[in-house]
Every structure is written in C-alpha cells, then in structure tokens.
Design a protein around this motif. Structure first.
Motif, PDB file in Angstrom:
ATOM      1  N   UNK A   8      92.120  43.029 -25.145  1.00  0.00           N
ATOM      2  CA  UNK A   8      90.997  42.856 -26.062  1.00  0.00           C
ATOM      3  C   UNK A   8      91.338  43.565 -27.363  1.00  0.00           C
ATOM      4  N   UNK A   9      90.853  43.057 -28.481  1.00  0.00           N
ATOM      5  CA  UNK A   9      91.137  43.717 -29.765  1.00  0.00           C
ATOM      6  C   UNK A   9      90.503  45.087 -29.823  1.00  0.00           C
ATOM      7  N   UNK A  10      91.135  46.009 -30.579  1.00  0.00           N
ATOM      8  CA  UNK A  10      90.537  47.315 -30.777  1.00  0.00           C
ATOM      9  C   UNK A  10      89.168  47.174 -31.407  1.00  0.00           C
ATOM     10  N   UNK A  11      88.239  48.018 -30.982  1.00  0.00           N
ATOM     11  CA  UNK A  11      86.912  47.998 -31.565  1.00  0.00           C
ATOM     12  C   UNK A  11      85.881  47.331 -30.696  1.00  0.00           C
ATOM     13  N   UNK A  12      86.289  46.518 -29.723  1.00  0.00           N
ATOM     14  CA  UNK A  12      85.314  45.848 -28.880  1.00  0.00           C
ATOM     15  C   UNK A  12      84.867  46.741 -27.720  1.00  0.00           C
ATOM     16  N   UNK A  13      85.572  47.831 -27.481  1.00  0.00           N
ATOM     17  CA  UNK A  13      85.161  48.790 -26.470  1.00  0.00           C
ATOM     18  C   UNK A  13      84.873  50.112 -27.164  1.00  0.00           C
ATOM     19  N   UNK A  14      83.873  50.832 -26.664  1.00  0.00           N
ATOM     20  CA  UNK A  14      83.580  52.142 -27.219  1.00  0.00           C
ATOM     21  C   UNK A  14      84.569  53.188 -26.719  1.00  0.00           C
ATOM     22  N   UNK A  15      85.166  52.914 -25.572  1.00  0.00           N
ATOM     23  CA  UNK A  15      86.099  53.876 -25.000  1.00  0.00           C
ATOM     24  C   UNK A  15      87.366  54.013 -25.841  1.00  0.00           C
ATOM     25  N   UNK A  16      88.002  55.171 -25.722  1.00  0.00           N
ATOM     26  CA  UNK A  16      89.336  55.358 -26.292  1.00  0.00           C
ATOM     27  C   UNK A  16      90.305  54.736 -25.301  1.00  0.00           C
ATOM     28  N   UNK A  17      91.036  53.737 -25.739  1.00  0.00           N
ATOM     29  CA  UNK A  17      91.889  52.953 -24.837  1.00  0.00           C
ATOM     30  C   UNK A  17      93.302  53.522 -24.873  1.00  0.00           C
ATOM     31  N   UNK A  18      93.805  53.887 -23.688  1.00  0.00           N
ATOM     32  CA  UNK A  18      95.069  54.626 -23.566  1.00  0.00           C
ATOM     33  C   UNK A  18      96.113  53.812 -22.815  1.00  0.00           C
ATOM     34  N   UNK A  19      97.361  53.881 -23.286  1.00  0.00           N
ATOM     35  CA  UNK A  19      98.511  53.381 -22.528  1.00  0.00           C
ATOM     36  C   UNK A  19      99.388  54.571 -22.160  1.00  0.00           C
ATOM     37  N   UNK A  20      99.787  54.656 -20.898  1.00  0.00           N
ATOM     38  CA  UNK A  20     100.643  55.739 -20.402  1.00  0.00           C
ATOM     39  C   UNK A  20     102.061  55.220 -20.237  1.00  0.00           C
ATOM     40  N   UNK A  21     103.026  55.902 -20.859  1.00  0.00           N
ATOM     41  CA  UNK A  21     104.427  55.484 -20.753  1.00  0.00           C
ATOM     42  C   UNK A  21     105.250  56.671 -20.264  1.00  0.00           C
ATOM     43  N   UNK A  22     105.653  56.611 -19.000  1.00  0.00           N
ATOM     44  CA  UNK A  22     106.438  57.678 -18.378  1.00  0.00           C
ATOM     45  C   UNK A  22     107.133  57.072 -17.173  1.00  0.00           C
ATOM     46  N   UNK A  23     108.396  57.431 -16.945  1.00  0.00           N
ATOM     47  CA  UNK A  23     109.121  56.813 -15.835  1.00  0.00           C
ATOM     48  C   UNK A  23     108.838  57.476 -14.492  1.00  0.00           C
ATOM     49  N   UNK A  24     108.037  58.533 -14.462  1.00  0.00           N
ATOM     50  CA  UNK A  24     107.667  59.166 -13.204  1.00  0.00           C
ATOM     51  C   UNK A  24     106.267  58.671 -12.791  1.00  0.00           C
ATOM     52  N   UNK A  25     106.243  57.804 -11.783  1.00  0.00           N
ATOM     53  CA  UNK A  25     104.987  57.176 -11.370  1.00  0.00           C
ATOM     54  C   UNK A  25     103.948  58.200 -10.933  1.00  0.00           C
ATOM     55  N   UNK A  26     104.395  59.242 -10.230  1.00  0.00           N
ATOM     56  CA  UNK A  26     103.447  60.245  -9.743  1.00  0.00           C
ATOM     57  C   UNK A  26     102.788  60.970 -10.914  1.00  0.00           C
ATOM     58  N   UNK A  27     103.566  61.261 -11.959  1.00  0.00           N
ATOM     59  CA  UNK A  27     103.001  61.917 -13.137  1.00  0.00           C
ATOM     60  C   UNK A  27     102.001  60.990 -13.821  1.00  0.00           C
ATOM     61  N   UNK A  28     102.379  59.716 -13.972  1.00  0.00           N
ATOM     62  CA  UNK A  28     101.463  58.751 -14.599  1.00  0.00           C
ATOM     63  C   UNK A  28     100.149  58.672 -13.833  1.00  0.00           C
TER      64      UNK A  28
END
Length: 234
Positions: A8-28
């Motif tokens: 969805x385009x930015x602005x349509x949700x009130x939440x802060x939308x986060x993407x997590x990028x890390x190669x350790x699945x447990x940390x993510x």
C-alpha cells in the motif's frame, strides 16, 4: 523475502511501517515481536539478503528500513543507495553489531537516518524509529563512545600485496575476481586474507577493511593499480 501485508502507498496507514533486513532469522523474529507490541508500528516485510530486501522494499514502500550491515549480497553502501532508488521516501536506520567510526561516518554520509548498535535497548530502538519518522533532519546515532574516534594504537604493517588485496576487498570483489585482477591463484588470495585477518585481529572482510581504513593502511577512494601489479611476486 517475507511480506506481511499487501503493498500500500505510504500515508494510507497511520502506523509506522517497518521492513526488517537481517540475515539472522532469530534476531529478526525477536525485533519483530518487540515492534508488533507497539500500537503505532507495523512490520510489513522481512528479508535476509540485499536482493530480497530491495524487492520487498519496492513492493511495500515502508516508512523505515532497519538494515544490518553484513547481509549476503551487495555491500551495505550499495544496498543503501538501492533502497533510496526503490523507495525514495523510505528512511534507513542501520542496526548492526559493527560500530567502527569509519563505517558509521561513511553510512551517515550516504544519508541514512540513524545508526544503532545492536546493544541498544528496546526503548532506545523505539525512540529512534519514532524520532526518524517525525524529524526528517534529525539523525539518531547510538554507538560506543570510542567508535567515532579512530585509534592508531597497535597499528601493524601490511605488505604491499596485502594492501592491494584488501583494497579490492573494499571494492566488494570476490576472491576469484581479486585473483584474476592481480594474476594470483584463489588459494594465494585466501592466504593473504588469513594473514590480513591475523594482523588486524579482524573477524570478517568488512571488519578488516574498516580497521585498515581507520588506521590509514588503505584508502578505498584511490584507484586500483592496473595489470602491471600482477607481474610482481605474490
């Protein structure tokens, strides 16, 4: 790559939308659980390498990317630039175990909105995310106090060949590419890297480059020598 919600385009949700990028699945997973407990934050995508990260970010257009420094794929500087190209409005916050002063300053120079050491507290992480969302010009940095003061204590000598090898490592070349460039075998390149790691007490290629740059042993900005270098002994 794991997408959590339809794009969805930015602005349509009130939440802060986060993407997590890390190669350790447990940390993510751990960071995701922390963030999902917050009413104003939503994790919309996760990725473990640079290629998957760019695809996910292009699809979801998150407000903020939490990016680890050492993930499979492109150099972190290249990844930061590709994130900006894929989603110009997305802000990048580095979340890493590395806090070399050279690395921190390099990435801040590329326009990241924050640099946090992974020892940061939950409240510190949340504060950085919220601050970055509302303050475009405010950069959040949370690293060890000594990391921004390069030290020249205990400098060791690298041979000219070792400096050449490390210079090419700094340009994200593989062992095979370095061997071809310098007219060496891959086994010889690996031997040079073992010696470099031992001399610099480095734990990874990135760590070795950062320490060598901080000690002024190499300068990645200088041009790499041409094929004539291959005629010298290994």
């Amino acid at each position: 790559m794991e997408l959590r919600t339809p794009p969805v385009p930015n602005g349509e949700l009130n939440n802060i939308r986060i993407a997590l990028v890390d190669d350790h699945a447990l940390f993510r997973e751990g960071v995701s659980e922390i963030l999902q407990l917050e009413k104003d934050i939503e994790v919309v995508a996760e990725a473990g390498d640079s290629t998957a990260a760019i695809a996910a970010i292009g699809e979801t257009r998150p407000d903020i990317v939490l990016l680890d420094v050492e993930i499979p794929g492109d150099d972190v500087g290249v990844t930061v630039r590709r994130i900006r190209a894929a989603s110009p409005e997305t802000k990048t916050i580095i979340l890493s175990m590395h806090d070399s002063g050279v690395l921190v300053q390099r990435l801040l120079g590329l326009g990241v909105h924050g640099y946090l050491h992974k020892s940061v507290s939950r409240l510190g992480l949340l504060a950085a995310i919220r601050d970055s969302q509302v303050n475009d010009s405010h950069i959040v940095v949370s690293v060890s106090p000594h990391s921004l003061v390069p030290s020249r204590e205990g400098i060791v000598a690298l041979s000219e060949r070792e400096r050449e090898v490390l210079h090419l490592v700094a340009r994200a070349m593989s062992n095979a590419q370095i061997a071809n460039r310098l007219g060496l075998t891959e086994a010889t390149v690996k031997r040079h890297l073992r010696n470099i790691f031992a001399k610099l007490s480095a734990v990874s290629r990135l760590d070795a480059v950062n320490k060598a740059v901080a000690a002024a042993l190499i300068d990645p900005a200088l041009p790499v020598k041409g094929p004539s270098a291959a005629r010298r002994p290994a």
